[in-house]
Design a protein around this motif. Sequence first.
Motif, PDB file in Angstrom:
ATOM      1  N   ASP A   8       0.825  -1.213   0.000  1.00 19.93           N
ATOM      2  CA  ASP A   8       0.000   0.000   0.000  1.00 19.93           C
ATOM      3  C   ASP A   8       0.859   1.264   0.000  1.00 19.93           C
ATOM      4  O   ASP A   8       0.496   2.272  -0.618  1.00 19.93           O
ATOM      5  CB  ASP A   8      -0.960   0.006   1.193  1.00 19.93           C
ATOM      6  N   LEU A   9       2.003   1.214   0.672  1.00 22.36           N
ATOM      7  CA  LEU A   9       2.911   2.371   0.637  1.00 22.36           C
ATOM      8  C   LEU A   9       3.413   2.577  -0.792  1.00 22.36           C
ATOM      9  O   LEU A   9       3.516   3.698  -1.276  1.00 22.36           O
ATOM     10  CB  LEU A   9       4.109   2.136   1.567  1.00 22.36           C
ATOM     11  N   TYR A  10       3.723   1.464  -1.445  1.00 27.41           N
ATOM     12  CA  TYR A  10       4.171   1.527  -2.828  1.00 27.41           C
ATOM     13  C   TYR A  10       3.087   2.168  -3.711  1.00 27.41           C
ATOM     14  O   TYR A  10       3.351   3.028  -4.538  1.00 27.41           O
ATOM     15  CB  TYR A  10       4.504   0.118  -3.324  1.00 27.41           C
ATOM     16  N   ARG A  11       1.832   1.753  -3.487  1.00 22.67           N
ATOM     17  CA  ARG A  11       0.731   2.306  -4.291  1.00 22.67           C
ATOM     18  C   ARG A  11       0.578   3.804  -4.046  1.00 22.67           C
ATOM     19  O   ARG A  11       0.394   4.592  -4.978  1.00 22.67           O
ATOM     20  CB  ARG A  11      -0.572   1.581  -3.971  1.00 22.67           C
ATOM     21  N   PHE A  12       0.661   4.186  -2.773  1.00 18.92           N
ATOM     22  CA  PHE A  12       0.559   5.617  -2.442  1.00 18.92           C
ATOM     23  C   PHE A  12       1.685   6.379  -3.154  1.00 18.92           C
ATOM     24  O   PHE A  12       1.466   7.422  -3.770  1.00 18.92           O
ATOM     25  CB  PHE A  12       0.644   5.797  -0.925  1.00 18.92           C
ATOM     26  N   ALA A  13       2.897   5.821  -3.103  1.00 21.00           N
ATOM     27  CA  ALA A  13       4.044   6.464  -3.756  1.00 21.00           C
ATOM     28  C   ALA A  13       3.815   6.545  -5.263  1.00 21.00           C
ATOM     29  O   ALA A  13       4.088   7.567  -5.895  1.00 21.00           O
ATOM     30  CB  ALA A  13       5.320   5.682  -3.462  1.00 21.00           C
ATOM     31  N   TYR A  14       3.280   5.465  -5.816  1.00 25.67           N
ATOM     32  CA  TYR A  14       3.038   5.457  -7.257  1.00 25.67           C
ATOM     33  C   TYR A  14       2.035   6.547  -7.642  1.00 25.67           C
ATOM     34  O   TYR A  14       2.210   7.254  -8.626  1.00 25.67           O
ATOM     35  CB  TYR A  14       2.523   4.087  -7.701  1.00 25.67           C
ATOM     36  N   TRP A  15       0.992   6.713  -6.831  1.00 25.11           N
ATOM     37  CA  TRP A  15      -0.003   7.743  -7.137  1.00 25.11           C
ATOM     38  C   TRP A  15       0.548   9.148  -6.928  1.00 25.11           C
ATOM     39  O   TRP A  15      -0.062  10.136  -7.306  1.00 25.11           O
ATOM     40  CB  TRP A  15      -1.282   7.530  -6.323  1.00 25.11           C
ATOM     41  N   MET A 100      -8.087   9.863 -12.531  1.00 24.83           N
ATOM     42  CA  MET A 100      -7.347  10.107 -11.287  1.00 24.83           C
ATOM     43  C   MET A 100      -6.116  10.964 -11.562  1.00 24.83           C
ATOM     44  O   MET A 100      -5.811  11.897 -10.824  1.00 24.83           O
ATOM     45  CB  MET A 100      -6.886   8.780 -10.659  1.00 24.83           C
ATOM     46  N   TRP A 101      -5.393  10.601 -12.618  1.00 24.97           N
ATOM     47  CA  TRP A 101      -4.183  11.382 -12.947  1.00 24.97           C
ATOM     48  C   TRP A 101      -4.538  12.800 -13.358  1.00 24.97           C
ATOM     49  O   TRP A 101      -3.726  13.715 -13.214  1.00 24.97           O
ATOM     50  CB  TRP A 101      -3.362  10.691 -14.035  1.00 24.97           C
ATOM     51  N   ALA A 102      -5.735  12.960 -13.894  1.00 24.35           N
ATOM     52  CA  ALA A 102      -6.137  14.299 -14.337  1.00 24.35           C
ATOM     53  C   ALA A 102      -6.443  15.209 -13.142  1.00 24.35           C
ATOM     54  O   ALA A 102      -6.422  16.428 -13.256  1.00 24.35           O
ATOM     55  CB  ALA A 102      -7.341  14.199 -15.266  1.00 24.35           C
ATOM     56  N   GLU A 109      -4.143  13.130  -3.724  1.00 26.25           N
ATOM     57  CA  GLU A 109      -3.437  12.493  -2.615  1.00 26.25           C
ATOM     58  C   GLU A 109      -4.331  12.167  -1.421  1.00 26.25           C
ATOM     59  O   GLU A 109      -4.308  11.044  -0.932  1.00 26.25           O
ATOM     60  CB  GLU A 109      -2.248  13.354  -2.186  1.00 26.25           C
ATOM     61  N   PRO A 110      -5.133  13.121  -0.938  1.00 25.44           N
ATOM     62  CA  PRO A 110      -5.998  12.743   0.191  1.00 25.44           C
ATOM     63  C   PRO A 110      -6.996  11.651  -0.187  1.00 25.44           C
ATOM     64  O   PRO A 110      -7.309  10.783   0.628  1.00 25.44           O
ATOM     65  CB  PRO A 110      -6.716  14.049   0.560  1.00 25.44           C
ATOM     66  N   LEU A 111      -7.459  11.659  -1.429  1.00 27.33           N
ATOM     67  CA  LEU A 111      -8.407  10.622  -1.863  1.00 27.33           C
ATOM     68  C   LEU A 111      -7.728   9.251  -1.852  1.00 27.33           C
ATOM     69  O   LEU A 111      -8.302   8.267  -1.378  1.00 27.33           O
ATOM     70  CB  LEU A 111      -8.944  10.949  -3.268  1.00 27.33           C
ATOM     71  N   VAL A 112      -6.502   9.179  -2.349  1.00 28.25           N
ATOM     72  CA  VAL A 112      -5.769   7.906  -2.359  1.00 28.25           C
ATOM     73  C   VAL A 112      -5.557   7.416  -0.930  1.00 28.25           C
ATOM     74  O   VAL A 112      -5.745   6.231  -0.640  1.00 28.25           O
ATOM     75  CB  VAL A 112      -4.416   8.052  -3.100  1.00 28.25           C
ATOM     76  N   LEU A 113      -5.206   8.336  -0.038  1.00 27.18           N
ATOM     77  CA  LEU A 113      -5.005   7.931   1.363  1.00 27.18           C
ATOM     78  C   LEU A 113      -6.285   7.377   1.966  1.00 27.18           C
ATOM     79  O   LEU A 113      -6.273   6.419   2.729  1.00 27.18           O
ATOM     80  CB  LEU A 113      -4.512   9.126   2.194  1.00 27.18           C
ATOM     81  N   GLN A 114      -7.414   7.985   1.612  1.00 28.95           N
ATOM     82  CA  GLN A 114      -8.690   7.528   2.174  1.00 28.95           C
ATOM     83  C   GLN A 114      -9.091   6.176   1.597  1.00 28.95           C
ATOM     84  O   GLN A 114      -9.458   5.263   2.329  1.00 28.95           O
ATOM     85  CB  GLN A 114      -9.774   8.570   1.889  1.00 28.95           C
ATOM     86  N   VAL A 115      -8.993   6.049   0.271  1.00 27.91           N
ATOM     87  CA  VAL A 115      -9.450   4.821  -0.382  1.00 27.91           C
ATOM     88  C   VAL A 115      -8.494   3.667  -0.075  1.00 27.91           C
ATOM     89  O   VAL A 115      -8.906   2.564   0.240  1.00 27.91           O
ATOM     90  CB  VAL A 115      -9.558   5.035  -1.909  1.00 27.91           C
TER      91      VAL A 115
ATOM     92  N   LEU B  45     -13.293   2.491  -7.664  1.00 19.76           N
ATOM     93  CA  LEU B  45     -12.206   3.396  -7.304  1.00 19.76           C
ATOM     94  C   LEU B  45     -11.089   2.627  -6.594  1.00 19.76           C
ATOM     95  O   LEU B  45      -9.906   2.798  -6.899  1.00 19.76           O
ATOM     96  CB  LEU B  45     -12.763   4.506  -6.403  1.00 19.76           C
ATOM     97  N   LEU B  46     -11.483   1.760  -5.668  1.00 19.09           N
ATOM     98  CA  LEU B  46     -10.480   0.976  -4.938  1.00 19.09           C
ATOM     99  C   LEU B  46      -9.690   0.105  -5.909  1.00 19.09           C
ATOM    100  O   LEU B  46      -8.476  -0.013  -5.817  1.00 19.09           O
ATOM    101  CB  LEU B  46     -11.158   0.109  -3.869  1.00 19.09           C
ATOM    102  N   GLU B  47     -10.399  -0.470  -6.873  1.00 16.90           N
ATOM    103  CA  GLU B  47      -9.737  -1.309  -7.865  1.00 16.90           C
ATOM    104  C   GLU B  47      -8.743  -0.487  -8.686  1.00 16.90           C
ATOM    105  O   GLU B  47      -7.642  -0.936  -8.980  1.00 16.90           O
ATOM    106  CB  GLU B  47     -10.814  -1.895  -8.788  1.00 16.90           C
ATOM    107  N   ALA B  48      -9.146   0.737  -9.019  1.00  8.78           N
ATOM    108  CA  ALA B  48      -8.280   1.593  -9.820  1.00  8.78           C
ATOM    109  C   ALA B  48      -7.045   2.033  -9.024  1.00  8.78           C
ATOM    110  O   ALA B  48      -5.938   2.099  -9.548  1.00  8.78           O
ATOM    111  CB  ALA B  48      -9.061   2.808 -10.311  1.00  8.78           C
ATOM    112  N   VAL B  49      -7.257   2.340  -7.751  1.00  8.92           N
ATOM    113  CA  VAL B  49      -6.145   2.827  -6.921  1.00  8.92           C
ATOM    114  C   VAL B  49      -5.163   1.695  -6.622  1.00  8.92           C
ATOM    115  O   VAL B  49      -3.958   1.907  -6.505  1.00  8.92           O
ATOM    116  CB  VAL B  49      -6.697   3.433  -5.603  1.00  8.92           C
ATOM    117  N   ASN B  50      -5.681   0.464  -6.520  1.00  8.25           N
ATOM    118  CA  ASN B  50      -4.835  -0.690  -6.229  1.00  8.25           C
ATOM    119  C   ASN B  50      -3.997  -1.089  -7.432  1.00  8.25           C
ATOM    120  O   ASN B  50      -4.178  -2.152  -7.999  1.00  8.25           O
ATOM    121  CB  ASN B  50      -5.704  -1.871  -5.807  1.00  8.25           C
ATOM    122  N   VAL B  51      -3.046  -0.259  -7.784  1.00  9.85           N
ATOM    123  CA  VAL B  51      -2.163  -0.611  -8.899  1.00  9.85           C
ATOM    124  C   VAL B  51      -1.353  -1.838  -8.477  1.00  9.85           C
ATOM    125  O   VAL B  51      -1.126  -2.064  -7.287  1.00  9.85           O
ATOM    126  CB  VAL B  51      -1.216   0.550  -9.270  1.00  9.85           C
ATOM    127  N   ALA B  52      -0.919  -2.607  -9.476  1.00 12.81           N
ATOM    128  CA  ALA B  52      -0.183  -3.828  -9.157  1.00 12.81           C
ATOM    129  C   ALA B  52       1.102  -3.484  -8.418  1.00 12.81           C
ATOM    130  O   ALA B  52       1.844  -2.602  -8.844  1.00 12.81           O
ATOM    131  CB  ALA B  52       0.145  -4.565 -10.451  1.00 12.81           C
TER     132      ALA B  52
END
Lengths: 161, 231
Positions: A8-15, A100-102, A109-115, B45-52
């Motif tokens: 999950d840290l990796y995903r947060f970093a990626y986003w 999301m990227w747009a 960032e806050p949305l990613v942290l929440q989800v 959304l969760l699926e989209a955020v969960n990148v591999a």
Amino acid sequence: MVHAYAADLYRFAYWKCRDRALAEDLVQETYARAWAAWRDLRDEKAAKQWLFTILHREHARLYERKQMQAEAQVSEQEMEHLMRVAEAQTQRNVELREAMWALPAPFREPLVLQVLGGFACEEIAQMLGLSEAAVMQRVSRARRALRKQLEPERDSMERRS
Amino acid sequence: MNCLEFRRLKLTDPNRLTPAALEHAAACPSCADFNGAQDAFERELLEAVNVAADPALAARVLLRRRLKHAGYRRVFARAAVVLLICAALISAGVRLLTPEPAMFSALAAHVAHEPNAFKADEHRTHSDLAAALSASGARIVRPIKGDISYIHPCPVPGGMGKHIVIRIGAGTITLLTMPNKNVYFRKVKTHEGYAVAVLPCKRGSVALVAKSEAELTKLEAQLRDHVQWQT
Ligand SMILES: [Zn+2]
Ligand SMILES: [Zn+2]
């Protein structure tokens, strides 16, 4: 703690940076900084918030400039990866990620942290150094923006009703 | 709760609806629809955020930690056995009472990693400072003649605390409050060019950080006239 949060840290970093190598560097950096304080992180919830906050800070410290470049141009390697991944994804998923990227980073960032992290608005506010009201406004505006972009029809119907 | 309030709440934190909100959704078909649609969207959304993420990532993180320690382990392996036994006996007694060395390096690294805190010019008020110190049970008894240039929540040993920078006559001092980290004695150490003092507070402890021990002593004495850490 590594097995529980590394992905999950990796995903947060990626986003944050949209760069897989950079995202892994950030996770490594975060844990390198965290080991020193490991013993002190008593409960799991504190540790989780701690790790995400450190990653946020490390990113701000190390990569803010690189991120600008990354947003300006997607690397070829990244493009290739996207293409490969895209094949395995539904169209919907790809659209949602692009939407999301747009979003501007302060909304994404806050949305990613929440989800992703399941953090409450108050916790996210602490982590990002914002007021709780600002976080609440940003996540709800981010959701509105995403739904509007992906479901323009449904959105206008809801507005009329 | 009305429909507008319900929808705003649902979009703000979809998984933490209040009892009043749930009650509204149960009684209002249009909001129940909205609720269901948003839940469906959240799943996407969760699926989209969960990148591999590479499943081997955690293993690489742990490997890097082991490698870092391995080199030093080989060299000191034998000496360490003896030392460890002695150290364990001593530190078991001492550790409960004094802040451990890892804490000082973590605190020095914290300050070194956040140079933006030194450059900030937030000109915060005394009531901001009082609020920031309140979690530690510390009290301002006399206004500080200095510029409170930075106050932000930060991860510190023990959990979350406040990172505070104050410019006083004698120099700049950084305070890191650690409301969940207990120490019983004051201790000073210099690490990576920073002098760090950890003092007990009414709740937890506080770290004072300055550029040298001489400067730290001077600044700490000035602060002591103005702040009561243990009342
Ligand atoms: Zn309603
Ligand atoms: Zn800090």
